[in-house]
Design a protein around this motif. Structure first.
Motif, PDB file in Angstrom:
ATOM      1  N   PHE A  12       0.781  -1.228   0.000  1.00 29.51           N
ATOM      2  CA  PHE A  12       0.000   0.000   0.000  1.00 29.51           C
ATOM      3  C   PHE A  12       0.818   1.286   0.000  1.00 29.51           C
ATOM      4  O   PHE A  12       0.436   2.221  -0.684  1.00 29.51           O
ATOM      5  N   PHE A  15       1.616   2.412  -3.497  1.00 31.21           N
ATOM      6  CA  PHE A  15       0.520   3.004  -4.261  1.00 31.21           C
ATOM      7  C   PHE A  15       0.402   4.490  -3.961  1.00 31.21           C
ATOM      8  O   PHE A  15       0.171   5.297  -4.861  1.00 31.21           O
ATOM      9  N   LYS A  41      -2.667  10.142 -19.688  1.00 30.11           N
ATOM     10  CA  LYS A  41      -2.457   8.806 -19.103  1.00 30.11           C
ATOM     11  C   LYS A  41      -2.165   8.920 -17.610  1.00 30.11           C
ATOM     12  O   LYS A  41      -2.652   8.111 -16.809  1.00 30.11           O
ATOM     13  N   SER A  44      -5.313   9.589 -15.706  1.00 31.03           N
ATOM     14  CA  SER A  44      -6.093   8.364 -15.581  1.00 31.03           C
ATOM     15  C   SER A  44      -5.498   7.438 -14.528  1.00 31.03           C
ATOM     16  O   SER A  44      -6.219   6.857 -13.704  1.00 31.03           O
ATOM     17  N   LEU A  45      -4.161   7.315 -14.526  1.00 30.29           N
ATOM     18  CA  LEU A  45      -3.498   6.456 -13.556  1.00 30.29           C
ATOM     19  C   LEU A  45      -3.718   6.964 -12.139  1.00 30.29           C
ATOM     20  O   LEU A  45      -3.997   6.184 -11.217  1.00 30.29           O
ATOM     21  N   THR A  48      -7.162   6.140 -10.979  1.00 31.37           N
ATOM     22  CA  THR A  48      -7.282   4.716 -10.634  1.00 31.37           C
ATOM     23  C   THR A  48      -6.680   4.443  -9.264  1.00 31.37           C
ATOM     24  O   THR A  48      -7.275   3.739  -8.441  1.00 31.37           O
ATOM     25  N   MET A  49      -5.463   4.986  -9.030  1.00 31.83           N
ATOM     26  CA  MET A  49      -4.792   4.774  -7.748  1.00 31.83           C
ATOM     27  C   MET A  49      -5.630   5.330  -6.602  1.00 31.83           C
ATOM     28  O   MET A  49      -5.806   4.688  -5.571  1.00 31.83           O
ATOM     29  N   ALA A  51      -8.891   5.924  -6.483  1.00 31.00           N
ATOM     30  CA  ALA A  51     -10.107   5.137  -6.260  1.00 31.00           C
ATOM     31  C   ALA A  51      -9.774   3.811  -5.592  1.00 31.00           C
ATOM     32  O   ALA A  51     -10.464   3.368  -4.674  1.00 31.00           O
ATOM     33  N   GLY A  52      -8.692   3.173  -6.066  1.00 28.29           N
ATOM     34  CA  GLY A  52      -8.292   1.890  -5.488  1.00 28.29           C
ATOM     35  C   GLY A  52      -7.914   2.018  -4.030  1.00 28.29           C
ATOM     36  O   GLY A  52      -8.318   1.211  -3.185  1.00 28.29           O
ATOM     37  N   LEU A  55     -10.754   2.134  -1.674  1.00 23.19           N
ATOM     38  CA  LEU A  55     -11.315   0.809  -1.404  1.00 23.19           C
ATOM     39  C   LEU A  55     -10.453   0.061  -0.391  1.00 23.19           C
ATOM     40  O   LEU A  55     -10.971  -0.570   0.534  1.00 23.19           O
TER      41      LEU A  55
ATOM     42  N   ILE B  18     -11.667  -8.521  -1.036  1.00 24.35           N
ATOM     43  CA  ILE B  18     -12.280  -7.804  -2.154  1.00 24.35           C
ATOM     44  C   ILE B  18     -12.789  -8.809  -3.187  1.00 24.35           C
ATOM     45  O   ILE B  18     -13.861  -8.612  -3.795  1.00 24.35           O
ATOM     46  N   HIS B  51     -15.497  -2.066 -10.495  1.00 22.51           N
ATOM     47  CA  HIS B  51     -14.544  -1.270  -9.716  1.00 22.51           C
ATOM     48  C   HIS B  51     -13.661  -2.172  -8.862  1.00 22.51           C
ATOM     49  O   HIS B  51     -12.441  -2.016  -8.790  1.00 22.51           O
ATOM     50  N   LEU B  54     -11.153  -4.116 -11.069  1.00 17.67           N
ATOM     51  CA  LEU B  54     -10.009  -3.296 -11.490  1.00 17.67           C
ATOM     52  C   LEU B  54      -9.053  -3.066 -10.331  1.00 17.67           C
ATOM     53  O   LEU B  54      -7.831  -3.122 -10.489  1.00 17.67           O
ATOM     54  N   THR B  55      -9.605  -2.819  -9.117  1.00 13.78           N
ATOM     55  CA  THR B  55      -8.750  -2.578  -7.957  1.00 13.78           C
ATOM     56  C   THR B  55      -7.963  -3.825  -7.587  1.00 13.78           C
ATOM     57  O   THR B  55      -6.800  -3.750  -7.196  1.00 13.78           O
ATOM     58  N   LEU B  58      -4.996  -4.049  -9.628  1.00 12.64           N
ATOM     59  CA  LEU B  58      -3.955  -3.164  -9.127  1.00 12.64           C
ATOM     60  C   LEU B  58      -3.171  -3.850  -8.014  1.00 12.64           C
ATOM     61  O   LEU B  58      -1.941  -3.798  -7.978  1.00 12.64           O
ATOM     62  N   TRP B 104      -4.892  -4.647 -16.864  1.00 14.29           N
ATOM     63  CA  TRP B 104      -5.006  -3.482 -15.986  1.00 14.29           C
ATOM     64  C   TRP B 104      -4.496  -2.232 -16.686  1.00 14.29           C
ATOM     65  O   TRP B 104      -5.124  -1.181 -16.641  1.00 14.29           O
ATOM     66  N   THR B 108      -6.788   0.973 -17.452  1.00 13.40           N
ATOM     67  CA  THR B 108      -6.473   2.261 -16.845  1.00 13.40           C
ATOM     68  C   THR B 108      -6.178   3.312 -17.897  1.00 13.40           C
ATOM     69  O   THR B 108      -6.198   4.500 -17.609  1.00 13.40           O
ATOM     70  N   GLY B 109      -5.865   2.871 -19.116  1.00  9.44           N
ATOM     71  CA  GLY B 109      -5.582   3.822 -20.175  1.00  9.44           C
ATOM     72  C   GLY B 109      -4.100   4.009 -20.436  1.00  9.44           C
ATOM     73  O   GLY B 109      -3.714   4.839 -21.244  1.00  9.44           O
ATOM     74  N   LEU B 110      -3.249   3.231 -19.740  1.00 11.42           N
ATOM     75  CA  LEU B 110      -1.810   3.353 -19.953  1.00 11.42           C
ATOM     76  C   LEU B 110      -1.422   2.829 -21.325  1.00 11.42           C
ATOM     77  O   LEU B 110      -0.552   3.370 -21.993  1.00 11.42           O
TER      78      LEU B 110
END
Lengths: 243, 261
Positions: A12, A15, A41, A44-45, A48-49, A51-52, A55, B18, B51, B54-55, B58, B104, B108-110
């Motif tokens: 973690f 991240f 990009k 977007s990354l 994602t990080m 939001a992840g 969670l 998860i 969601h 996708l997580t 990651l 992933w 994510t768009g990478l």
């Protein structure tokens, strides 16, 4: 629970470091027209990080409450008070964060996102202030301990006698104070790192709450620094402040 | 509560929780659709599932390297069947995680312009091979244990006269042509009962093996459905995924329940 093997490492903190590195890079490249694709990009990354990580933080409220229960029982009252207040504020921050996560995935619809986000920042800010108070208290204790030490007093007299010109320019008490402070921090790197980490972290809610408006670049840089220190204390447990 | 703190700190443990939540969402989505619930709620549940998926991708970014390390360790096993099964299974898992990382990056768009369908199918194929090899290993270990249990029983008590086929006594008496067929059936069912009892005993005495067998059996329905080989529907897949996630959370909480090697 009988576990002979240490738990596998936690990913973690990496991240968080990546998220703030992205934020810093986005700020640095924002005016670069050639790198628009890369910036998209990175945005977007980062999303994602972020939001992840929300969670992943879903279970941390209980962690903080458990930590608060432990710190209540510390022998040093001031330390116990600071850390318990910090942990309770951290628990409140996680509750707000969990509510924001539920809002972002659509489980709860009718909560005011802005208000909850501000409350989360306030709780985080208070917990950081409490952590810094603890750091200052520990440093003052270390300094008092150092001054009482005869061996150290000899060293200080030596320092004063070696640099008479500095002592004349700078106020002698300030010079002595700074000397004791730096020596204490050098001998206890864990406290120094924790103080630095909390100061870096402080810029994030300060900017969000509007108390000290810096820019996204400063926030990204400070977040990255504090994440790197966090990773360092993870890989070198002796550099972690105790309790 | 100290164990919760330690559990929570492990990224692997969080990934399992998860996963359990993700397959619970799958199951919930299926039941809501069957029950005719509002489309809004169904959309929320499927968005939540995406969601979480996708997580989890990651969280699994480093697992490819871990699987390769596990494969390197498995090469040194003494038992040849175990060595083969486990090494190839770990290699397949490493490929599955690599495909998962690519997916992933695409989501994510990478990586732009990624054929997500193709890579999903590829990753599920590797996952299926890994599960088949794990099940082979489970069955092999089970067979070894049953054989050793049988030998132990045979050495403990010599075969008594009562267990010999009653055909001896019956063949001496007047027999009709149908007699061998009628005595074969109860004999076979007795043999089957004994085998099943032996199987039950062995599994009961080896909870790690039982857990691993159940987990792999539940897991195998997921790629079978997603690849279209044996489509069972999202409800069954959700239930299987949830069950296997709960079982693997059990093995994390109680490390002695993990099948070794």
């Amino acid at each position: 629970m009988n576990d002979n093997f240490p738990p596998p490492p936690s990913v973690f903190p990496y991240f968080r470091a990546t998220q703030y590195a992205c934020a810093l890079s986005i700020y640095l490249l924002r005016n670069n027209s050639e790198r628009k694709d890369l910036v998209a990009k990175l945005i977007s990354l980062e999303a994602t990080m972020s939001a992840g990580r929300k969670l992943f933080r879903l279970g941390n409220t209980i962690n903080s409450i458990e930590a608060a229960k432990r710190t209540m029982r510390l022998s040093d009252r001031v330390l116990g008070l600071c850390l318990t207040a910090a942990n309770i504020n951290r628990a409140l921050y996680f509750i707000c964060d969990n509510a924001l996560w539920a809002r972002s995935v659509g489980l709860i619809r009718d909560i005011d996102k802005e208000r909850w986000s501000l409350n989360a920042s306030r709780c985080y800010f208070l917990s950081l202030v409490m952590h810094l108070t603890r750091d200052v208290y520990v440093v003052l204790q270390l300094m008092a301990q150092k001054v009482r030490d005869k061996h150290f007093r000899q060293k200080m007299d030596q320092h004063v006698s070696e640099n008479p010109e500095v002592v004349d320019v700078v106020v002698p008490q300030l010079d002595a104070f700074l000397f004791v402070l730096l020596e204490s921090l050098k001998s206890h790197p864990a406290v120094a790192l924790d103080t630095l980490k909390n100061i870096c972290d402080l810029f994030i809610p300060l900017d969000r709450l509007g108390i000290y408006q810096s820019n996204a670049g400063v926030v990204g840089f400070c977040g990255l620094m504090s994440s790197l220190i966090g990773i360092l204390t993870l890989t070198h447990p002796e550099l972690r402040i105790k309790p | 509560m100290d164990s919760w703190v330690r559990f929570n700190a492990q990224s692997q443990a969080k990934e399992r929780v998860i996963r359990a939540a993700q397959y619970a969402c799958t199951l919930l989505g299926y039941t809501l659709k069957k029950g005719g619930a509002a489309a809004e709620l169904h959309k929320t549940i499927s968005q939540l599932e995406a969601h979480m998926s996708l997580t989890r991708k990651l969280l699994r970014l480093g697992n490819s390297v871990e699987a390769l390390e596990a494969a390197k360790r498995a090469i040194h096993l003494s038992d040849s069947v175990l060595r083969l099964c486990l090494t190839i299974s770990h290699l397949n898992k490493a490929m599955y995680f690599a495909c998962d990382n690519v997916l992933w990056a695409g989501k994510t768009g990478l990586i732009s312009k990624l054929d997500q369908q193709k890579w999903t199918q590829r990753s599920f194929r590797y996952y299926l091979f890994a599960l088949i090899l794990n099940l082979t290993r489970d069955v092999y270990e089970l067979r070894l244990l049953i054989e050793s249990e049988e030998r132990y029983r045979a050495s403990r008590s010599p075969p008594s006269p009562s267990t010999t086929l009653p055909a001896d006594s019956l063949s001496s008496s007047s027999s009709s042509p149908a007699a061998p067929a009628t005595i074969a059936l109860p004999v076979m069912s007795a043999w089957l009962c004994r085998r099943l009892h032996l199987l039950g005993m062995v599994l009961y005495n080896n909870p790690p093996l039982l857990l691993d067998l159940l987990k792999n059996s539940c897991d195998i329905f997921i790629p079978l459905d997603r690849l279209g080989i044996y489509p069972t529907g999202s409800g069954f897949v959700g239930a299987c995924g949830l069950a296997s996630s709960v079982l693997s959370i059990l093995t994390i909480i109680n490390p002695w329940l993990k099948l070794k090697p």
